[in-house]
Motif scaffolding. Structure first.
Motif, PDB file in Angstrom:
ATOM      1  N   ARG A 116       4.275  -7.827   0.282  1.00 57.67           N
ATOM      2  CA  ARG A 116       2.974  -8.134   1.023  1.00 57.67           C
ATOM      3  C   ARG A 116       1.957  -7.122   0.982  1.00 57.67           C
ATOM      4  NH1 ARG A 116       2.820  -9.674   7.571  1.00 57.67           N
ATOM      5  NH2 ARG A 116       0.816  -9.962   7.716  1.00 57.67           N
ATOM      6  N   VAL A 117       2.251  -5.718   0.783  1.00 60.91           N
ATOM      7  CA  VAL A 117       1.469  -4.919   0.416  1.00 60.91           C
ATOM      8  C   VAL A 117       0.656  -5.080  -0.946  1.00 60.91           C
ATOM      9  CG1 VAL A 117       1.208  -2.462  -0.238  1.00 60.91           C
ATOM     10  CG2 VAL A 117       2.425  -2.972   1.727  1.00 60.91           C
ATOM     11  N   LEU A 118       1.231  -5.562  -2.006  1.00 59.15           N
ATOM     12  CA  LEU A 118       1.193  -5.930  -3.187  1.00 59.15           C
ATOM     13  C   LEU A 118      -0.077  -6.930  -3.210  1.00 59.15           C
ATOM     14  CD1 LEU A 118       1.288  -5.163  -6.194  1.00 59.15           C
ATOM     15  CD2 LEU A 118       3.141  -6.874  -6.247  1.00 59.15           C
ATOM     16  N   TYR A 119       0.086  -7.892  -2.330  1.00 56.91           N
ATOM     17  CA  TYR A 119      -1.144  -8.955  -2.231  1.00 56.91           C
ATOM     18  C   TYR A 119      -2.019  -8.769  -1.295  1.00 56.91           C
ATOM     19  CZ  TYR A 119       2.101 -11.512  -5.410  1.00 56.91           C
ATOM     20  OH  TYR A 119       2.686 -11.861  -6.632  1.00 56.91           O
ATOM     21  N   ARG A 120      -1.772  -7.757  -0.240  1.00 55.05           N
ATOM     22  CA  ARG A 120      -2.934  -7.520   0.553  1.00 55.05           C
ATOM     23  C   ARG A 120      -3.104  -5.949   0.486  1.00 55.05           C
ATOM     24  NH1 ARG A 120      -2.227 -10.513   6.321  1.00 55.05           N
ATOM     25  NH2 ARG A 120      -4.325  -9.390   6.359  1.00 55.05           N
ATOM     26  N   ALA A 121      -4.128  -5.614  -0.551  1.00 52.40           N
ATOM     27  CA  ALA A 121      -4.111  -4.062  -0.903  1.00 52.40           C
ATOM     28  C   ALA A 121      -4.686  -3.241   0.189  1.00 52.40           C
ATOM     29  CB  ALA A 121      -4.866  -4.134  -2.100  1.00 52.40           C
ATOM     30  N   ASP A 122      -5.305  -3.961   1.289  1.00 54.09           N
ATOM     31  CA  ASP A 122      -6.066  -3.291   2.312  1.00 54.09           C
ATOM     32  C   ASP A 122      -4.879  -2.422   3.416  1.00 54.09           C
ATOM     33  OD1 ASP A 122      -5.476  -5.635   3.044  1.00 54.09           O
ATOM     34  OD2 ASP A 122      -7.314  -5.762   4.551  1.00 54.09           O
ATOM     35  N   GLU A 123      -3.829  -2.912   3.329  1.00 54.05           N
ATOM     36  CA  GLU A 123      -2.885  -2.519   4.343  1.00 54.05           C
ATOM     37  C   GLU A 123      -2.220  -1.199   4.088  1.00 54.05           C
ATOM     38  OE1 GLU A 123      -0.534  -5.865   5.620  1.00 54.05           O
ATOM     39  OE2 GLU A 123      -2.333  -7.065   6.042  1.00 54.05           O
ATOM     40  N   SER A 124      -2.923  -0.175   4.399  1.00 52.76           N
ATOM     41  CA  SER A 124      -1.956   1.087   3.998  1.00 52.76           C
ATOM     42  C   SER A 124      -1.019   1.579   4.751  1.00 52.76           C
ATOM     43  CB  SER A 124      -3.153   2.240   3.688  1.00 52.76           C
ATOM     44  OG  SER A 124      -3.556   2.465   5.269  1.00 52.76           O
ATOM     45  N   LEU A 125      -0.965   1.112   6.039  1.00 47.80           N
ATOM     46  CA  LEU A 125       0.014   1.247   6.887  1.00 47.80           C
ATOM     47  C   LEU A 125       1.625   0.691   6.745  1.00 47.80           C
ATOM     48  CD1 LEU A 125       1.026   2.655   9.566  1.00 47.80           C
ATOM     49  CD2 LEU A 125       0.389   0.467  10.823  1.00 47.80           C
ATOM     50  N   ARG A 126       1.457  -0.449   6.055  1.00 49.50           N
ATOM     51  CA  ARG A 126       2.704  -1.042   5.397  1.00 49.50           C
ATOM     52  C   ARG A 126       3.114  -0.381   4.242  1.00 49.50           C
ATOM     53  NH1 ARG A 126       0.105  -5.628   7.802  1.00 49.50           N
ATOM     54  NH2 ARG A 126       1.597  -6.615   9.320  1.00 49.50           N
ATOM     55  N   GLY A 127       2.167   0.408   3.527  1.00 55.88           N
ATOM     56  CA  GLY A 127       2.756   0.978   2.273  1.00 55.88           C
ATOM     57  C   GLY A 127       3.508   2.300   2.701  1.00 55.88           C
ATOM     58  N   GLN A 128       2.940   2.980   3.781  1.00 52.03           N
ATOM     59  CA  GLN A 128       3.764   4.152   4.203  1.00 52.03           C
ATOM     60  C   GLN A 128       5.037   3.722   4.876  1.00 52.03           C
ATOM     61  OE1 GLN A 128       1.095   5.986   7.067  1.00 52.03           O
ATOM     62  NE2 GLN A 128      -0.287   6.442   5.685  1.00 52.03           N
ATOM     63  N   THR A 129       5.216   2.627   5.678  1.00 52.24           N
ATOM     64  CA  THR A 129       6.557   2.252   6.189  1.00 52.24           C
ATOM     65  C   THR A 129       7.398   1.678   5.197  1.00 52.24           C
ATOM     66  OG1 THR A 129       5.218   1.212   8.215  1.00 52.24           O
ATOM     67  CG2 THR A 129       7.588   0.736   7.854  1.00 52.24           C
ATOM     68  N   THR A 130       6.743   0.927   3.952  1.00 56.94           N
ATOM     69  CA  THR A 130       7.842   0.579   2.568  1.00 56.94           C
ATOM     70  C   THR A 130       8.389   1.898   2.299  1.00 56.94           C
ATOM     71  OG1 THR A 130       6.401  -1.205   2.310  1.00 56.94           O
ATOM     72  CG2 THR A 130       7.864  -0.772   0.617  1.00 56.94           C
ATOM     73  N   SER A 131       7.879   2.766   1.912  1.00 56.12           N
ATOM     74  CA  SER A 131       8.151   4.187   1.266  1.00 56.12           C
ATOM     75  C   SER A 131       9.236   4.745   2.061  1.00 56.12           C
ATOM     76  CB  SER A 131       7.002   5.146   1.025  1.00 56.12           C
ATOM     77  OG  SER A 131       6.495   5.668   2.224  1.00 56.12           O
ATOM     78  N   VAL A 132       8.892   4.790   3.481  1.00 61.48           N
ATOM     79  CA  VAL A 132      10.073   5.416   4.274  1.00 61.48           C
ATOM     80  C   VAL A 132      11.320   4.681   4.157  1.00 61.48           C
ATOM     81  CG1 VAL A 132      10.416   5.810   6.948  1.00 61.48           C
ATOM     82  CG2 VAL A 132       8.277   6.825   5.900  1.00 61.48           C
ATOM     83  N   LEU A 133      11.100   3.397   4.585  1.00 64.98           N
ATOM     84  CA  LEU A 133      12.360   2.558   4.496  1.00 64.98           C
ATOM     85  C   LEU A 133      13.178   2.501   2.976  1.00 64.98           C
ATOM     86  CD1 LEU A 133      11.331  -0.823   6.104  1.00 64.98           C
ATOM     87  CD2 LEU A 133      12.767   0.545   6.810  1.00 64.98           C
ATOM     88  N   LEU A 134      12.519   2.801   1.992  1.00 59.51           N
ATOM     89  CA  LEU A 134      13.229   3.020   0.774  1.00 59.51           C
ATOM     90  C   LEU A 134      13.888   4.344   0.694  1.00 59.51           C
ATOM     91  CD1 LEU A 134      10.570   1.308  -1.547  1.00 59.51           C
ATOM     92  CD2 LEU A 134      12.876   0.681  -1.330  1.00 59.51           C
TER      93      LEU A 134
END
Length: 200
Positions: A116-134
């Motif tokens: 979802r982050v890859l196809y919606r680049a304006d959502e930085s919050l989900r990028g942070q959550t994804t890194s934390v989950l990984l």
């Protein structure tokens, strides 16, 4: 005198219009390389997250963690001469199974969020959550493998490919989390540059 003054005024207006347009075009062009690097990091992070998820699930469900004289065993079953049965529940194996299931669950959620982050680049919050989950997935995986190594290893046993697949998923999770973390840092720096006042 009249036509010359009019011509000079037109020329000044054209030159003034060109000068006012140059600051607006300078800011987006400087941020284009950063956006390209950010998209590349997000793409690699999603791919590594998917690979870590697949390898973790494969390691969890297969019964080739340990090879012994009469067969092989995993987290759930022990196979001897072609016959498989449920293994006794030992504390170390229970802990390893629980942590592996949690790690695989975090990996699945992180992969979906990464797409979802890859196809919606304006959502930085989900990028942070994804890194934390990984990173959490990698930590749970490390705890599971350590618990199994300490509690289940015997002198006559040999670790097999299911066990090593779990260790292979660990660097994938860490690298994927690092990719999303760096992409988020680039996004924040780009936003800071855009909001910075430009004075000529």
């Amino acid at each position: 005198m009249g036509p010359r003054v009019l011509e000079n005024s037109k020329g000044g207006g054209v030159r003034g219009h060109r000068r006012s347009a140059s600051p607006a075009s300078a800011v987006p062009s400087s941020s284009l390389p950063r956006m390209g690097v950010k998209r590349s990091l997000q793409g690699w992070g999603t791919l590594l997250s998917f690979m870590a998820c697949v390898v973790t699930i494969l390691s969890t469900v297969t019964n080739y963690w340990i090879l012994h004289e009469n067969g092989h065993s995993g987290l759930w079953q022990e196979c001897t001469q072609g016959l498989c049965s449920n293994i006794p529940r030992q504390p170390t194996i229970l802990i390893a199974s629980l942590f592996l299931v949690l790690s695989a669950s975090c990996g699945v959620v992180a992969t979906v969020m990464g797409l979802r982050v890859l196809y919606r680049a304006d959502e930085s919050l989900r990028g942070q959550t994804t890194s934390v989950l990984l990173f959490v997935s990698g930590l749970l995986l490390l705890m599971a493998l350590t618990s199994y190594t300490v509690g289940s290893a015997r002198k006559d046993d040999v670790f097999s490919w299911s066990y090593f697949s779990g260790w292979l998923a660990l660097p994938f999770s860490v690298l994927a989390g690092s990719c999303f973390l760096l992409a988020d840092m680039i996004l924040r720096s780009t936003e800071a540059i855009r909001t910075f006042p430009v004075c000529l």
